[in-house]
Design a protein around this motif. Sequence first.
Motif, PDB file in Angstrom:
ATOM      1  N   GLN A 145       0.856  -1.182   0.000  1.00 47.37           N
ATOM      2  CA  GLN A 145       0.000   0.000   0.000  1.00 47.37           C
ATOM      3  C   GLN A 145       0.893   1.234   0.000  1.00 47.37           C
ATOM      4  O   GLN A 145       1.972   1.233   0.606  1.00 47.37           O
ATOM      5  N   THR A 146       0.432   2.301  -0.658  1.00 47.76           N
ATOM      6  CA  THR A 146       1.125   3.580  -0.518  1.00 47.76           C
ATOM      7  C   THR A 146       0.819   4.147   0.864  1.00 47.76           C
ATOM      8  O   THR A 146      -0.195   3.801   1.480  1.00 47.76           O
ATOM      9  N   VAL A 147       1.701   5.027   1.361  1.00 45.89           N
ATOM     10  CA  VAL A 147       1.489   5.601   2.695  1.00 45.89           C
ATOM     11  C   VAL A 147       0.297   6.556   2.704  1.00 45.89           C
ATOM     12  O   VAL A 147      -0.208   6.909   3.773  1.00 45.89           O
ATOM     13  N   TYR A 148      -0.164   6.975   1.519  1.00 46.36           N
ATOM     14  CA  TYR A 148      -1.312   7.888   1.438  1.00 46.36           C
ATOM     15  C   TYR A 148      -2.569   7.185   0.912  1.00 46.36           C
ATOM     16  O   TYR A 148      -3.545   7.838   0.565  1.00 46.36           O
ATOM     17  N   SER A 149      -2.554   5.855   0.866  1.00 48.94           N
ATOM     18  CA  SER A 149      -3.727   5.133   0.366  1.00 48.94           C
ATOM     19  C   SER A 149      -4.913   5.400   1.291  1.00 48.94           C
ATOM     20  O   SER A 149      -4.763   5.467   2.508  1.00 48.94           O
ATOM     21  N   LYS A 150      -6.095   5.536   0.689  1.00 46.56           N
ATOM     22  CA  LYS A 150      -7.251   5.980   1.470  1.00 46.56           C
ATOM     23  C   LYS A 150      -8.563   5.326   1.041  1.00 46.56           C
ATOM     24  O   LYS A 150      -9.406   4.999   1.872  1.00 46.56           O
ATOM     25  N   VAL A 151      -8.758   5.137  -0.263  1.00 43.40           N
ATOM     26  CA  VAL A 151     -10.047   4.707  -0.792  1.00 43.40           C
ATOM     27  C   VAL A 151      -9.943   3.253  -1.256  1.00 43.40           C
ATOM     28  O   VAL A 151      -9.260   2.954  -2.237  1.00 43.40           O
ATOM     29  N   ASN A 152     -10.603   2.334  -0.555  1.00 43.51           N
ATOM     30  CA  ASN A 152     -10.531   0.906  -0.899  1.00 43.51           C
ATOM     31  C   ASN A 152     -11.114   0.639  -2.284  1.00 43.51           C
ATOM     32  O   ASN A 152     -12.142   1.216  -2.643  1.00 43.51           O
ATOM     33  N   GLY A 153     -10.440  -0.256  -3.048  1.00 46.10           N
ATOM     34  CA  GLY A 153     -11.028  -0.633  -4.320  1.00 46.10           C
ATOM     35  C   GLY A 153     -10.105  -1.250  -5.350  1.00 46.10           C
ATOM     36  O   GLY A 153     -10.564  -1.782  -6.346  1.00 46.10           O
ATOM     37  N   SER A 154      -8.787  -1.204  -5.146  1.00 45.67           N
ATOM     38  CA  SER A 154      -7.860  -1.706  -6.160  1.00 45.67           C
ATOM     39  C   SER A 154      -7.572  -3.196  -5.998  1.00 45.67           C
ATOM     40  O   SER A 154      -7.543  -3.720  -4.885  1.00 45.67           O
ATOM     41  N   ALA A 155      -7.333  -3.847  -7.140  1.00 50.13           N
ATOM     42  CA  ALA A 155      -6.889  -5.241  -7.144  1.00 50.13           C
ATOM     43  C   ALA A 155      -5.374  -5.329  -7.258  1.00 50.13           C
ATOM     44  O   ALA A 155      -4.799  -6.413  -7.202  1.00 50.13           O
ATOM     45  N   ALA A 156      -4.710  -4.190  -7.444  1.00 44.75           N
ATOM     46  CA  ALA A 156      -3.245  -4.120  -7.511  1.00 44.75           C
ATOM     47  C   ALA A 156      -2.840  -2.723  -7.066  1.00 44.75           C
ATOM     48  O   ALA A 156      -3.625  -1.776  -7.174  1.00 44.75           O
ATOM     49  N   ALA A 157      -1.624  -2.586  -6.576  1.00 50.17           N
ATOM     50  CA  ALA A 157      -1.178  -1.291  -6.065  1.00 50.17           C
ATOM     51  C   ALA A 157      -0.774  -0.350  -7.199  1.00 50.17           C
ATOM     52  O   ALA A 157      -0.245  -0.800  -8.216  1.00 50.17           O
ATOM     53  N   PRO A 158      -1.006   0.955  -7.011  1.00 47.03           N
ATOM     54  CA  PRO A 158      -0.401   1.945  -7.913  1.00 47.03           C
ATOM     55  C   PRO A 158       1.066   2.102  -7.506  1.00 47.03           C
ATOM     56  O   PRO A 158       1.427   2.922  -6.668  1.00 47.03           O
ATOM     57  N   THR A 159       1.915   1.274  -8.090  1.00 47.01           N
ATOM     58  CA  THR A 159       3.223   0.980  -7.489  1.00 47.01           C
ATOM     59  C   THR A 159       4.229   2.127  -7.529  1.00 47.01           C
ATOM     60  O   THR A 159       5.165   2.132  -6.731  1.00 47.01           O
ATOM     61  N   ALA A 160       4.071   3.108  -8.424  1.00 48.32           N
ATOM     62  CA  ALA A 160       5.016   4.233  -8.414  1.00 48.32           C
ATOM     63  C   ALA A 160       4.966   4.974  -7.089  1.00 48.32           C
ATOM     64  O   ALA A 160       5.945   5.578  -6.664  1.00 48.32           O
ATOM     65  N   GLY A 161       3.805   4.915  -6.423  1.00 52.23           N
ATOM     66  CA  GLY A 161       3.665   5.610  -5.154  1.00 52.23           C
ATOM     67  C   GLY A 161       4.266   4.885  -3.974  1.00 52.23           C
ATOM     68  O   GLY A 161       4.366   5.458  -2.877  1.00 52.23           O
ATOM     69  N   LEU A 162       4.689   3.632  -4.145  1.00 51.32           N
ATOM     70  CA  LEU A 162       5.224   2.860  -3.023  1.00 51.32           C
ATOM     71  C   LEU A 162       6.533   3.430  -2.497  1.00 51.32           C
ATOM     72  O   LEU A 162       6.952   3.112  -1.388  1.00 51.32           O
ATOM     73  N   HIS A 163       7.189   4.296  -3.279  1.00 49.14           N
ATOM     74  CA  HIS A 163       8.495   4.838  -2.884  1.00 49.14           C
ATOM     75  C   HIS A 163       8.388   6.000  -1.906  1.00 49.14           C
ATOM     76  O   HIS A 163       9.384   6.395  -1.301  1.00 49.14           O
ATOM     77  N   PHE A 164       7.212   6.587  -1.761  1.00 52.07           N
ATOM     78  CA  PHE A 164       7.071   7.785  -0.933  1.00 52.07           C
ATOM     79  C   PHE A 164       6.945   7.426   0.542  1.00 52.07           C
ATOM     80  O   PHE A 164       6.323   6.426   0.911  1.00 52.07           O
ATOM     81  N   THR A 165       7.531   8.275   1.386  1.00 52.55           N
ATOM     82  CA  THR A 165       7.342   8.216   2.831  1.00 52.55           C
ATOM     83  C   THR A 165       6.649   9.512   3.256  1.00 52.55           C
ATOM     84  O   THR A 165       6.685  10.518   2.525  1.00 52.55           O
ATOM     85  N   PRO A 166       6.026   9.539   4.439  1.00 53.21           N
ATOM     86  CA  PRO A 166       5.436  10.800   4.914  1.00 53.21           C
ATOM     87  C   PRO A 166       6.466  11.921   4.976  1.00 53.21           C
ATOM     88  O   PRO A 166       6.163  13.078   4.648  1.00 53.21           O
ATOM     89  N   GLU A 167       7.696  11.586   5.389  1.00 52.92           N
ATOM     90  CA  GLU A 167       8.746  12.596   5.504  1.00 52.92           C
ATOM     91  C   GLU A 167       9.106  13.183   4.139  1.00 52.92           C
ATOM     92  O   GLU A 167       9.328  14.391   4.005  1.00 52.92           O
ATOM     93  N   LEU A 168       9.172  12.312   3.127  1.00 49.67           N
ATOM     94  CA  LEU A 168       9.513  12.796   1.783  1.00 49.67           C
ATOM     95  C   LEU A 168       8.399  13.697   1.239  1.00 49.67           C
ATOM     96  O   LEU A 168       8.675  14.727   0.613  1.00 49.67           O
TER      97      LEU A 168
END
Length: 341
Positions: free
Chosen positions: A165-188
């Motif tokens: 999951q991305t750290v900003y994921s919020k709305v349930n519904g995907s069957a796969a992750a939007p993977t470009a967002g997996l690199h982000f941290t809250p600090e970044l």
Amino acid sequence: MKTKDFDYYLPEELIAQTPLEKRDESRLMCLDKETGELSHHHFYELPDFLNPGDCLILNNSRVLPARLLGQRLPGGGACEVLLLIDRGDKTWECIVRPGKHLRKGAKMQFGNGELKAEVVDVLPDGNRMVKFDFDGIFLEVLEHLGKMPLPPYIKEELQDQERYQTVYSKVNGSAAAPTAGLHFTPELLEKIQAKGVNIGYVTLHVGLGTFRPVKEDDIEQHDMHSEYCVIPPETATLINETKARGGRVICVGTTSCRTLESWAQEDGHMEPSAGWTSIYIYPGYRFKVMDALVTNFHLPQSTLIMLVSALAGREHVLHAYEEAVKERYRFFSFGDAMFVS
């Protein structure tokens, strides 16, 4: 153009099987879409390539633990159900295994019978309509019984489900992750905002069609899958204001790109929107609103590498992928990233 025009050689050992311990320590290849020039960095350096007044568009969809392992009734033979689309009235469009034993009328149970299901229809493409029976809230039942539906090229079990999951994921519904967002941290994200870069959110629920190979020789003959997406009013306003100031609209992931490009007017103006999109972006496409893209390294001959090639040119992209292989970058969902600008 031919599908084989988007092929490249990828050693299997470069397909990342597990996420890095620290999300933003993945590598980041920067690609100049005009010149093809490349440079090598780490993802935590992304703010260095963003300008005050730019806006970053993130997809806040959250992956459902949509893989259910259970037993067929009666008899108890093993079965697997993968939830794709909520069709209402406790009924989901699903992929099921073993298909030959799960015809219309077949019954299943999961856990200790706390979730039961029946196949109520077989669709022309082989997917099943499955009606579920349970007490309470379905999402809570899923959190308890479901597993993350990892892509087929990931063979390792995921230890921490939040890492898909991305750290900003919020709305349930995907069957796969939007993977470009997996690199982000809250600090970044805080560092990016502190630089004067605005952040906006869209929602696109990623379907498994994103992994479907293009089987036709001619790319224009491919039948693109549909996905549901939403552009909220505040994001439409942010994009319009960014464009008016001369800032760049930078999409994080092909899903954010497809969402914006689906609903943008020809002059790039955005209105709040929601609906199903089957937009198919390949070389020759003229982008209406996106200026730059943060993305991962994609499968050979996929619609995703075609989209990146539409932005930066096929030759530039394939050269970048050759360099990534040579430099031992990690590929696909848990792999490294590119910034195309």
